[in-house]
Design an enzyme around this catalytic site. Structure first.
Site, short mmCIF file in Angstrom:
data_model
loop_
_atom_site.label_atom_id
_atom_site.label_comp_id
_atom_site.label_asym_id
_atom_site.label_seq_id
_atom_site.Cartn_x
_atom_site.Cartn_y
_atom_site.Cartn_z
N SER A 103 0.81 -1.21 0.00
CA SER A 103 0.00 0.00 0.00
C SER A 103 0.84 1.27 0.00
O SER A 103 1.57 1.54 -0.94
CB SER A 103 -0.96 -0.05 1.20
OG SER A 103 -1.93 0.96 1.12
N ASP A 242 -2.52 6.54 -3.40
CA ASP A 242 -1.36 5.87 -2.81
C ASP A 242 -0.92 4.73 -3.73
O ASP A 242 -1.47 4.54 -4.81
CB ASP A 242 -1.67 5.38 -1.39
CG ASP A 242 -2.64 4.20 -1.37
OD1 ASP A 242 -3.37 4.01 -2.36
OD2 ASP A 242 -2.67 3.47 -0.36
N ASP A 244 -1.23 1.55 -3.96
CA ASP A 244 -2.11 0.49 -4.47
C ASP A 244 -3.52 0.97 -4.78
O ASP A 244 -4.41 0.17 -5.06
CB ASP A 244 -2.15 -0.70 -3.49
CG ASP A 244 -2.96 -0.41 -2.24
OD1 ASP A 244 -2.98 0.76 -1.80
OD2 ASP A 244 -3.55 -1.35 -1.68
N ASP A 246 -5.95 2.47 -3.00
CA ASP A 246 -7.12 2.41 -2.11
C ASP A 246 -7.22 3.63 -1.20
O ASP A 246 -8.12 3.71 -0.37
CB ASP A 246 -7.16 1.10 -1.31
CG ASP A 246 -6.03 0.97 -0.29
OD1 ASP A 246 -5.15 1.86 -0.25
OD2 ASP A 246 -6.04 -0.01 0.48
#
Length: 446
Positions: A103, A242, A244, A246
């Site tokens: 992430s 960010d 990834d 999410d």
């Protein structure tokens, strides 16, 4: 079966690459253990996506080998946002989706997280069953039953069309200039195209991943470059994702940061205006008091969950509500998606901007954020600094000073060896000095 997790944290298995458990041998066994559990569920098919970290190649191969040994078929999407994998898992009727990502963390970290066939986080009993399988020796299925891997070449296009479908068909972004910062992460080839195809004039940054620059001074965790660029380009607003995809943080035309609390507030207020708000809003222990008060003034119910999108989701499902958020930028909109989706959340704010003919700056003024300071203290060892007498005394002293005009929150991070110290209140100077006082006490107790 023990109910205590050894490997799964609040967001899957995560750590530093090359150090246990993020090693090729462990990830191979994790793939096998997950495959053993999932094979009992049905289709024996999984979707595997990843972000742009260089270690993703190594971990992807190890994971697939383990899954194949358990007899599961894997479909690779290549670099793909976490919510895209959740969506594709549903549309392909796969047994699970797996994302290789850490992430918002630096490139040298990575992790493995799983989605159920419904595109939601795995139930606790499935995670515990996978952990139980990890204690066993690997047993390969018969050669004729081994799994095989395929690649999904149009994954990005499918997800782009899905994102666009969540934006009102009667609206267009044709009058907006938007700076889009993809953090050199998984949205780099997707987010700019979504907004372009809806008519926006898009200026893209953070779209040159090299395997080690993900989240580095760009994206939702560091919006300084985006703030500067929005002002320089005289753009209407900026979007920061960010690594990834999410988390979403926005920037208004003046360069002001608009965080997850403000984004959820804008979406909830717009839904209320349209008569489509279903219930209230779920925040977390970190949610700013200003959001709680702003929602209260609108008559919108609000509750706090523990920190982590998993716990926000639990509260949403328990209450039957549709909007949940963390101030870090996780925004969950259950009437549109099954997990936090930064692009979809951004589109709902943009629909409010276009539909109301108001700027992002004006829309975010409906609530007033209290000054909030977050100090992170790194710790190691078995001792729990949160129970130290000096820390408890410092907290008690600060709470007495703040009275009913502020609050203190101390917690261990669920993903890193950190103690997070959060203080918020009306008086910015008092909030800053109070946070440092408690952080110093925590450091001395580590």
């Amino acid at each position: 079966m023990s109910n205590k997790r050894r490997y799964f944290g609040t967001d899957g298995v995560r750590g530093k690459v090359g150090q246990y458990p993020i090693t090729p041998d462990f990830v191979l066994k994790l793939g096998w253990a997950a495959g053993r559990v999932l094979a009992k569920q049905g289709t024996k098919k999984v979707i595997i996506g990843k972000d742009t970290r260089i270690s993703g190649y190594m971990l992807e191969s190890a994971l697939e080998a383990g899954l194949a040994a358990a007899g599961l078929k894997a479909t690779f999407t290549g670099p793909m946002p976490t919510p895209a994998v959740a969506y594709l898992t549903q549309t392909f009727r796969a047994e699970a989706g797996i994302v290789i990502s850490a992430s918002h963390n630096p490139y040298y970290d990575n992790g493995i997280k799983f989605f159920s066939s419904e595109g939601t986080k795995l139930p606790d009993d499935i995670e515990l069953a996978i952990e139980a399988e990890l204690d066993k020796d690997i047993e390969c299925v018969e050669s004729s039953e081994l799994g095989k891997a395929t690649r999904l070449n149009d994954a990005a296009g499918r997800y782009i069309e899905f994102c666009k479908s969540t934006f009102p068909s009667t609206l267009s972004l044709s009058n907006l200039k938007i700076v889009v910062d993809c953090a050199h992460g998984a949205t780099y080839h997707i987010a700019p195209n979504v907004f372009k195809e809806l008519g926006a004039d898009v200026i893209a940054m953070g779209v040159e991943p090299n395997g080690i620059n993900i989240n580095e001074e760009v994206g939702a965790t560091d919006v300084r470059a985006l703030q500067k660029r929005v002002v320089e380009e005289q753009a209407h607003l900026g979007l920061a994702f960010d690594g990834d995809g999410d988390r979403i943080i926005m920037v208004d035309h003046l360069g002001n940061k608009v965080d997850g609390d403000q984004i959820a507030y804008i979406i909830a207020r717009d839904a209320l205006r349209r008569g489509e708000l279903k219930g209230g809003v779920v925040g977390t222990l970190m949610t700013n008091l200003g959001m709680e008060n702003g929602l209260k003034q609108l008559g919108i119910p609000f509750v706090r969950a523990a920190v982590g999108d998993r716990y926000v989701m639990e509260q949403l499902l328990a209450k039957g509500w549709k909007i949940g958020a963390e101030n870090s930028g996780h925004v969950i909109l259950l009437d549109k998606v099954t997990t936090g989706d930064a692009i979809v959340a951004a589109l709902q704010v943009l629909a409010s901007v276009v539909g109301s003919d108001m700027s992002l700056h004006d829309l975010s003024q409906g609530m007033t954020l209290y000054p909030q300071v977050l100090e992170n203290v790194r710790f190691a060892g078995e001792n729990n600094p949160l129970e130290a007498q000096a820390v408890l005394a410092a907290v008690e002293e600060v709470e007495a000073e703040l009275g009913d005009k502020g609050r203190v929150l101390l917690r261990k991070s669920g993903t890193e060896p950190l103690i997070r110290v959060m203080v918020e209140g009306e008086d910015a100077e008092l909030v800053q000095s109070s946070a440092l006082k408690i952080a110093d006490a925590v450091k001395a107790s580590c």
